[in-house]
Design a protein around this motif. Structure first.
Motif, PDB file in Angstrom:
ATOM      1  N   HIS A   1       5.778   7.939   5.473  1.00 46.49           N
ATOM      2  CA  HIS A   1       7.020   7.309   5.042  1.00 46.49           C
ATOM      3  C   HIS A   1       8.012   7.126   6.169  1.00 46.49           C
TER       4      HIS A   1
ATOM      5  N   MET B   1       7.430   4.092   8.014  1.00 48.84           N
ATOM      6  CA  MET B   1       7.721   2.919   7.225  1.00 48.84           C
ATOM      7  C   MET B   1       9.172   2.515   7.387  1.00 48.84           C
TER       8      MET B   1
ATOM      9  N   ARG C   1      -2.487   7.785   1.970  1.00 45.25           N
ATOM     10  CA  ARG C   1      -1.085   8.169   2.130  1.00 45.25           C
ATOM     11  C   ARG C   1      -0.413   7.306   3.172  1.00 45.25           C
ATOM     12  N   MET C   2       0.772   6.911   2.871  1.00 46.97           N
ATOM     13  CA  MET C   2       1.544   6.137   3.850  1.00 46.97           C
ATOM     14  C   MET C   2       2.515   7.074   4.530  1.00 46.97           C
TER      15      MET C   2
ATOM     16  N   TYR D   1       9.751   2.255  -1.913  1.00 44.52           N
ATOM     17  CA  TYR D   1       8.829   1.511  -1.052  1.00 44.52           C
ATOM     18  C   TYR D   1       8.892   0.011  -1.367  1.00 44.52           C
TER      19      TYR D   1
ATOM     20  N   ASN E   1       9.987   7.118  -5.613  1.00 43.27           N
ATOM     21  CA  ASN E   1       9.357   7.017  -4.296  1.00 43.27           C
ATOM     22  C   ASN E   1       8.606   5.694  -4.167  1.00 43.27           C
ATOM     23  N   GLY E   2       7.838   5.342  -5.185  1.00 41.84           N
ATOM     24  CA  GLY E   2       7.130   4.063  -5.186  1.00 41.84           C
ATOM     25  C   GLY E   2       8.097   2.889  -5.201  1.00 41.84           C
TER      26      GLY E   2
ATOM     27  N   SER F   1       0.842  -1.176   0.000  1.00 43.07           N
ATOM     28  CA  SER F   1       0.000   0.000   0.000  1.00 43.07           C
ATOM     29  C   SER F   1       0.886   1.237   0.000  1.00 43.07           C
ATOM     30  N   HIS F   2       0.840   1.950  -1.093  1.00 44.72           N
ATOM     31  CA  HIS F   2       1.671   3.143  -1.203  1.00 44.72           C
ATOM     32  C   HIS F   2       1.051   4.062  -2.237  1.00 44.72           C
ATOM     33  N   GLU F   3       1.189   5.346  -2.038  1.00 44.02           N
ATOM     34  CA  GLU F   3       0.505   6.265  -2.956  1.00 44.02           C
ATOM     35  C   GLU F   3       1.072   6.210  -4.363  1.00 44.02           C
ATOM     36  N   ASN F   4       2.268   5.684  -4.526  1.00 42.73           N
ATOM     37  CA  ASN F   4       2.821   5.582  -5.882  1.00 42.73           C
ATOM     38  C   ASN F   4       2.807   4.162  -6.422  1.00 42.73           C
TER      39      ASN F   4
END
Lengths: 485, 251
Positions: free
Chosen positions: A425, A428, A422-423, A160, A156-157, A97-100
């Motif tokens: 970061h 994370m 949104r995660m 992650y 960014n994705g 689960s990540h916005e990118n």
């Protein structure tokens, strides 16, 4: 089967909004109950795995009107149930689960024809189309802000994914989606995890999975026959994509050798060497161990290449931060290649224009907003993949630019979309370190992956219950006595 | 996250013993007791192992298959989901998830070879249909973590990675799959418990090592509540494994 209407069908609960669809009266409808929550718009993609459709959520769902991409997996031809590719994709998407990264909204099974459907938030654009638009229609390059924002979000994705030990393995412009109009406009979503792998502990060398993807974004170590993938292969692909965003042309456009399995792609290597020069053992020590390097001495090692200069190809000053970042992504030695985490920290992203959330709308008020074409939709195909005889038509929004008919034939799966919560970061990063406690160490002699060293010191940390060990010992010995009489 | 236990669906879905020890009402109606329920699952775990030895897949595939089977029965009744079909299908699905795909026809061949009882004889189409039902029953959560990796790392760290200890602890970990422990405890804890048991049995002094294991503050914050909730979990785990171990070795 009659099971399709079981109330406990295990719908993916990721999107609460989509759960209000349980009208349990559909047992005799031809269309499975879950399908009735969508209006099918048409087919937007096709691949060996199956088809991708565009659909909209119907009322009374609170998300009505929302566009969804539905990927339908065919029953595998060999009579072996759900394809392992689909299993792998679901398995990974269900965890991430990540916005990118694309968001899996729902999974559906149609027991009647044993087909499997994955529903994603829909993304209107992808880098393939955006680049194509600039090259063929707009006739001007992407603006700097857009390039930088797209690249930053892609990294960014990817960061992650890599920090969660997932390699994508098939990054290319058509798999990098960009959200269209709406809350998430201009947000990058990495898609298509059919080939993605958890590389922490593969039971088989990754190589055995017979990768059949475009070779243009393939890292040199793979072309030279490396059997173990590292996350560095994704970074090579990002480098190629970065260059393509700048020049609107694929950087290394090799002629693919077809044939089973994993044929040696000499032309692709040739294209790379022509731009980056010949790799050397001095700069890339493990080169000597790569099978194709050893075997193909006269072809690869024998040929002398003049270094055309990457900066000439991409029209960047060799001193510019953009060039510096690009050349670090296109480093031959995978161990020296820049990581996603390092790339995000690169000077390039700290200079104006700064990367932004909406990559498609420039920050500058005066700048022209580009109306990218919307995805072509084949409205003549239904969920069964049956095509009606009506002429193919293209559904477009007002700003769409002329589509070409042949376009749909691309075998590249490229559909589906997004909408991630949104995660945070920072947190994370903490999880990742923690995760390595007793879990993330080097399995069975597999070459250490990049990024491991920074976590290595964390790996010995395991949690013990707060109970005093002495108590446990005593308790245990007593239990043993009791048990053994 | 797919490869990060603390943020994985596996971690989020860990259950309490009481939640696992629920006999579905349909099964209860047919007179199945909790004891029967546990025995059937243990028997089916053995069946998976036997099939796996024939189709030649690795231990991790077996472990994942058993985990799927045990998860299915926290949600579905044995009355509706016949264990004799669910069990080979879990192995089939696990072989795909763990990237060691076993063909359905091969599986069916070995089912017929191993089982003389007609009630076990399912065909390929049954397995394919059940595969989809199991996917649904698992709510499509397929990533499972196992103690094996943690085990070898911990053994090495403790300096106990000789053949003898490795084999003993590995065997102990295998035995934990005869119970529902993988649904209840984080894999590294299972691994630690097995090392502990083995070191007591082999009279290795590991007290200092166990004491030296540093607690990662990040994880503490995540786990603290959990451990408080069930302070006795480690004891149960050790006792459970111990019972299994003693049972296996005919002490």
């Amino acid at each position: 089967m009659g099971d399709g209407n079981n109330s406990n069908r295990g719908l993916v609960s990721a999107n609460a909004a989509n759960r209000n669809n349980n009208n349990n009266n559909g047992s005799h409808h031809k269309k499975p109950e879950w399908l009735q929550q969508y209006d099918l718009i048409g087919k937007i993609g096709e691949g060996t795995y199956g088809l991708v459709f565009l659909a909209k959520i119907k009322p009374p769902s609170p998300s009505r009107g929302k566009s969804i991409a539905i990927k339908k997996f065919k029953q595998s031809k060999d009579g072996d149930g759900v394809s392992p590719t689909a299993i792998r994709e679901i398995m990974l998407l269900r965890e991430i689960s990540h916005e990118n990264v694309v968001k899996l909204v729902n999974v559906h099974i149609n027991h009647a024809d044993m087909s499997l459907y994955l529903a994603f938030d829909y993304a209107e654009h992808d880098l393939y189309e955006i680049i194509r638009h600039h090259r063929d229609k707009a006739n001007h390059p992407l603006n700097q802000y857009t390039v930088k924002s797209l690249l930053w979000q892609l990294l960014n994705g990817l960061n992650y994914l890599h920090s969660n030990w997932i390699i994508h393995r098939d990054l290319k412009p058509s798999n990098i989606l960009v959200m269209g109009e709406g809350e998430e406009q201009g947000v990058v979503k990495i898609a298509d995890f059919g080939l993605a792998r958890i590389y922490q502990a593969p039971l088989k060398p990754l190589f055995e999975n017979g990768v059949v993807v475009t070779i243009w974004y393939r890292a040199p170590e793979l072309l030279l026959g490396a059997k173990h993938y590292t996350s560095a292969v994704d970074m090579w692909a990002v480098g190629c994509i970065f260059a393509e965003l700048l020049t609107l042309k694929p950087l290394f456009q090799g002629q693919e050798v077809k044939g089973p399995p994993n044929p040696f792609q000499l032309d692709q290597l040739d294209k790379i060497f022509k731009v980056l020069g010949h790799p050397t053992i001095e700069k890339w020590p493990t080169l000597a161990n790569l099978p194709n390097w050893q075997q193909d001495v006269q072809h690869i090692q024998g040929h002398k290449y003049d270094n055309a200069g990457l900066y000439n190809v991409v029209h960047l000053s060799p001193k510019s931060p953009a060039y510096d970042l690009l050349s670090k992504m296109l480093e031959y030695d995978p161990r020296k290649r820049i990581t996603a985490a390092q790339a995000l920290e690169h000077e390039y992203f700290r200079l104006e224009p700064l990367p932004g959330y909406n990559a498609l709308v420039p920050n500058q008020p005066g700048e022209k907003v580009i109306n990218y074409p919307t995805r072509p939709v084949d409205t003549t195909t239904d969920f069964e993949g049956t095509t009606s005889l009506q002429p193919s038509q293209t559904v477009t929004s007002g700003n769409a630019v002329n589509m070409q008919g042949g376009h749909m034939a691309r075998s590249v799966p490229r559909a589906m979309g997004v909408g991630m919560p949104r995660m945070p970061h920072q947190s994370m990063a903490a999880y990742n370190l923690a995760s390595q406690a007793g879990m993330g160490m080097n399995p069975g002699g597999i070459p250490m992956q990049r990024g491991v060293s920074s976590q290595a010191h964390q790996q010995q940390q395991v949690i013990l219950p707060s109970r005093n060990n002495k108590d446990v010992t005593e308790w245990f010995q007593e239990s043993l006595r009791l048990l053994l009489g | 996250m797919a490869a990060n236990f603390w943020t994985s669906s596996h971690y989020k879905q860990l259950l309490d013993q009481e939640e696992v020890d629920v006999v579905q009402s349909l099964d209860k109606d047919r007179g199945i007791t909790l004891e029967d329920f546990k025995l059937i699952k243990m028997h089916m775990a053995n069946y998976i192992l036997k099939l796996a030895q024939n189709v030649k897949v690795r231990q991790r595939v077996v472990a994942t298959a058993i985990t799927y089977m045990r998860r299915v029965y926290t949600r579905k009744s044995m009355t509706e989901y016949d264990p004799r079909l669910v069990t080979p299908t879990c192995l089939y699905l696990a072989s795909k998830a763990e990237e060691s795909t076993v063909q359905a026809r091969l599986l069916v061949f070995y089912i017929k070879k191993i089982q003389s009882d007609e009630k076990y004889k399912y065909e390929i189409k049954h397995i394919l249909e059940m595969e989809m039902k199991i996917l649904e029953a698992l709510d499509y959560y397929l990533v499972v973590f196992h103690p094996y990796r943690a085990l070898s790392q911990l053994l090495q760290d403790a300096g106990l990675n000789d053949i003898n200890m490795t084999q003993l602890t590995w065997g102990l970990v295998n035995d934990t799959y005869k119970m529902d422990l993988i649904l209840i405890h984080p894999p590294y804890l299972i691994a630690l418990a097995c090392i502990y048991i083995a070191s007591v049995l082999r009279e290795k002094d590991t007290t200092a090592w166990f004491e030296e294991l540093h607690v990662d503050m990040n994880v503490v914050s995540l786990l603290k509540a959990k451990l408080c909730e069930r302070g006795e979990s480690i004891q149960f785990l050790l006792l459970g494994s111990c019972i299994e171990f003693v049972g296996c070795c005919n002490f």
